[in-house]
Scaffold this active site. Structure first.
Site, short mmCIF file in Angstrom:
data_model
loop_
_atom_site.label_atom_id
_atom_site.label_comp_id
_atom_site.label_asym_id
_atom_site.label_seq_id
_atom_site.Cartn_x
_atom_site.Cartn_y
_atom_site.Cartn_z
CD GLU A 186 4.64 -1.10 13.08
OE1 GLU A 186 3.48 -0.67 13.17
OE2 GLU A 186 5.51 -0.85 13.93
N GLY B 187 1.97 -5.59 7.33
CA GLY B 187 0.94 -6.20 6.51
C GLY B 187 -0.29 -6.53 7.32
CB SER B 188 -3.12 -8.72 6.51
OG SER B 188 -2.53 -10.00 6.32
CD GLU C 70 -6.95 -2.72 8.18
OE1 GLU C 70 -6.33 -1.66 8.02
OE2 GLU C 70 -6.41 -3.80 8.51
CB CYS D 191 -2.35 0.14 8.13
SG CYS D 191 -0.93 1.19 8.49
CG ASN E 222 -0.32 -0.08 2.53
OD1 ASN E 222 0.71 -0.73 2.69
ND2 ASN E 222 -0.90 0.57 3.51
#
Length: 442
Positions: free
Chosen positions: A194, A172-173, A318, A228, A99
């Site tokens: 993160e 990431g996720s 999310e 995020c 992203n």
């Protein structure tokens, strides 16, 4: 391994990296546009300028950050001098997301290099143009046994995670973060994760509606919502909901025009898989504004949803896209019942002119970081730690904390030889009485 011990060596390579990034800034801008039509302005403000600022700050401060830190010695160790050494972990793996593919690959890399580590960076395969230019830049400056970029997809990530590292930094996720944590646990490797979460944005009846709307629209639809820390849903006091909705509509049109698809400032969803996931969220929802999609271009318009049900698909995970559910509330009990349905978020935002109430909100809930009367800007201050809590992440970085993240803090006591008190040595005999008096005095 000069990079491990020679601060000047690290600094010189970071200076070269700074020069090359400035030289190739237009190429980086072009790469991000090719990957998902990110505008030049957004690329500069969220990617290149942030990395350049991080490099300048690191180069300026690396000597003081790396310097041994003297601490007050314990009287029990008298005479001694005590200090902390910053030691590199060793081999570091950085797995970057798609992203913000340039910034979120380079900033951890910069800190890991500054701390004296050997670094392997795995950029996202979903942004191949950016990944390619990252590799091109790194290969111009660093030897492969110091810093290496390894491109590839999921199989490559799995292969890298199967190896032993001294530190892993992942962005990431949550789902993939759990996989990384399991792989790291095999070798007891420390990690920074993160991640993300459903970030609430609470709007009090006492707020400046126009500024609130402007700042929400900017923070939510920047990067087409693929951020995020973007507001994931709004909790709006029912008394001002209609006014805020009107203001949000006006701000979206001011920012991207009546047809955002032709706006030069509105990016696309990164790939068709993510586009399909996001468009599925629009089913059975009341759309206040937007909702237009174009599969051929992975386009989704900035979209406002009215009173999404808490058990709907859009409120389960999310969102990570340009879709914003708006839910009204009448009291704090309703706010709490909604926020506590979810894991601790990466960010929380509150808009209110009632400072006391706003502070009570940010003190009440656990989250990574956030803002009062703004969105996402806490990320920009390198003096603030950036990271999650619980499912939204482990560890934090930015500024000096980034250097510390990639450094093991080694404690040293240098004992003097001119005095050697016999108290601690056996035989102990009646020394316990004296020892207790000393300990009570301390």
């Amino acid at each position: 391994m000069e990079y491990k011990t020679n601060i000047q060596y690290r600094k010189e390579h970071l200076k070269k990296l700074l020069s090359i990034i400035i030289l190739h800034e237009n190429d980086i801008i072009t790469a991000l546009y090719k990957d998902f039509k990110k505008s030049e302005f957004e690329t500069v403000i969220t990617e290149t300028s942030y990395v350049i600022s991080s490099l300048k700050s690191t180069i300026k401060n690396i000597d003081s950050w790396a310097k041994p830190k003297r601490v007050v010695p314990s009287l029990l160790n008298f005479p001694s001098s005590d200090y902390i050494l910053s030691e590199p972990y060793g081999k570091v793996l950085v797995i970057a997301p798609w992203n913000y593919p340039f910034q979120l690959a380079l900033c951890p890399l910069i800190a890991a290099v500054a701390a004296g580590n050997k670094v392997v960076v795995k950029p996202s395969e979903l942004t191949p143009n950016t990944s390619s230019i990252i590799a091109k830049i790194i290969n111009q400056i660093f030897e492969k046994n110091h810093v290496e970029v390894i491109e590839g997809g999921i199989e490559m990530s799995q292969q890298l995670l199967s190896q032993r590292w001294d530190y892993i930094f992942f962005t990431g996720s949550v789902a993939v973060g759990k996989i990384v944590a399991k792989a790291a646990a095999e070798f007891l490797t420390p990690v920074t994760l993160e991640l993300g979460g459903k970030n609430p944005c609470i709007i009090d009846e006492n707020c400046n509606v126009n500024i609130t709307a402007k700042r929400i629209v900017w923070g939510k639809f920047l990067n087409a919502g693929q951020t995020c820390i973007a507001p994931d849903y709004l909790l709006v006091h029912s008394k001002i909901k209609s006014k805020l909705v009107l203001a949000l509509k006006e701000e979206i049109i001011l920012a991207y025009g009546k047809n955002p698809e032709i706006s030069a400032d509105f990016p696309r969803i990164v790939n068709h898989k993510n586009w399909l996931r996001l468009t599925s969220f629009l089913e059975n929802e009341i759309i206040i504004l937007g909702g237009q999609t174009n599969a051929s271009d992975n386009y989704i318009a900035p979209t406002l949803l009215d009173e999404s049900k808490l058990d709907s698909s859009v409120m389960q995970d999310e969102i990570f896209g340009p879709i914003l559910p708006i839910i009204s509330y009448d009291n704090e009990i309703e706010i709490e019942s909604i926020i506590t349905r979810y894991e601790k978020p990466l960010s929380l935002y509150v808009f209110s002119t009632n400072n006391k109430w706003a502070k009570e909100i940010v003190n009440k809930y656990s989250f990574g970081g956030g803002c009062i009367n703004d969105t996402i800007v806490h990320f920009s201050n390198h003096r603030l730690p950036f990271g999650g809590v619980g499912h939204s992440g482990i560890g934090a970085y930015h500024g000096k904390l980034s250097f510390d993240t990639f450094s093991h803090k080694k404690s040293i006591v240098k004992k003097g030889l001119w005095l050697d008190l016999p108290m601690r040595y056996a035989p102990y005999g009646t020394k316990i009485k004296i020892l207790k008096k000393i300990l009570n005095w301390l």
